[in-house]
Enzyme design. Structure first.
Site, PDB file in Angstrom:
ATOM      1  N   ASP A   1     -28.766 -67.136  68.744  1.00 43.47           N
ATOM      2  CA  ASP A   1     -28.287 -66.986  70.053  1.00 43.47           C
ATOM      3  C   ASP A   1     -27.947 -65.615  70.056  1.00 43.47           C
ATOM      4  OD1 ASP A   1     -27.676 -67.187  72.880  1.00 43.47           O
ATOM      5  OD2 ASP A   1     -25.478 -67.635  72.252  1.00 43.47           O
TER       6      ASP A   1
ATOM      7  N   GLU B   1     -33.551 -67.358  71.128  1.00 42.54           N
ATOM      8  CA  GLU B   1     -33.444 -67.370  72.770  1.00 42.54           C
ATOM      9  C   GLU B   1     -33.929 -66.119  73.281  1.00 42.54           C
ATOM     10  OE1 GLU B   1     -30.455 -69.460  75.475  1.00 42.54           O
ATOM     11  OE2 GLU B   1     -29.811 -67.408  75.025  1.00 42.54           O
TER      12      GLU B   1
ATOM     13  N   ASP C   1     -21.380 -69.685  71.125  1.00 40.57           N
ATOM     14  CA  ASP C   1     -22.410 -69.065  70.695  1.00 40.57           C
ATOM     15  C   ASP C   1     -23.168 -69.580  69.520  1.00 40.57           C
ATOM     16  OD1 ASP C   1     -22.190 -66.352  72.409  1.00 40.57           O
ATOM     17  OD2 ASP C   1     -20.181 -66.930  71.453  1.00 40.57           O
TER      18      ASP C   1
END
Length: 190
Positions: A7, A67, A140
């Site tokens: 992330d 991501e 996260d």
């Protein structure tokens, strides 16, 4: 197969290491790389790169799932996160990882089957899929785990289906939004 889920961010980079062996997922490790907002950006990027390389060398993943960037209201934020993503992808490529990217929508669908799922719903499914005692923290890191699971699901064409799926209630599926409690009741059939 071992996946490094990422992330991306500049202040916080969430990471996870998830194994997929004999049709089973196992969470090996997760956490965050932190950088000080008072450091110059080039120093922050170097910290991210170096710490990520240490994680790659320690766990030897074969895949990196990261991501994709999505729309930010603040152009400065999107640029700095883009720079962080760049050094993250560079670390993966330099270490010969197979790199795949997923949008937040793809992650929500890959974990919950529902593109408008709330963050709490995604986290609850991560806990359920991996049979964890609690939802991983911080957010996260939990997001990085969800990204790794999405990658496994995309490679293996899996989607999480609870063992009691034949009795799954659909009473709340007509809603466009549901609370985490309603979602949990739907999935757990309680």
């Amino acid at each position: 197969m071992r996946i490094l889920g990422i992330d991306p961010g500049t202040a916080i980079v969430g990471y996870s290491i998830v194994d997929y062996v004999n049709s089973k997922m196992q969470l090996i490790d997760y956490g965050c790389i932190y950088t000080d907002k008072n450091l110059p950006m080039e120093d922050r990027l170097l910290i991210i790169f170096n710490e990520l390389e240490e994680i790659i060398k320690k766990y030897s993943p074969e895949h990196m799932a990261i991501e994709e960037l999505f729309y930010f209201k603040n152009n400065k934020t999107v640029i700095s996160v883009g720079e962080a993503r760049g050094v993250i992808v560079l670390a993966g490529k330099k270490n010969n990882l197979k790199i795949s990217e997923y949008t937040p929508l793809q992650v929500k669908i890959g974990i919950t089957g529902y593109g408008k799922a709330e963050k709490k719903q995604v986290q609850l499914m991560v806990k359920t899929i991996l049979k964890l005692k609690e939802i991983p923290k911080p957010d996260d890191a939990a997001d990085a785990i969800a990204i790794a699971i999405t990658h496994i699901n995309s490679l293996t064409n899996l989607q999480y289906i609870p063992s009691n799926s034949s009795t799954l209630s659909t009473k709340n599926l007509t809603k466009t939004k549901m609370s985490a409690k309603e979602f949990r009741e739907l999935i757990m059939n309680k």
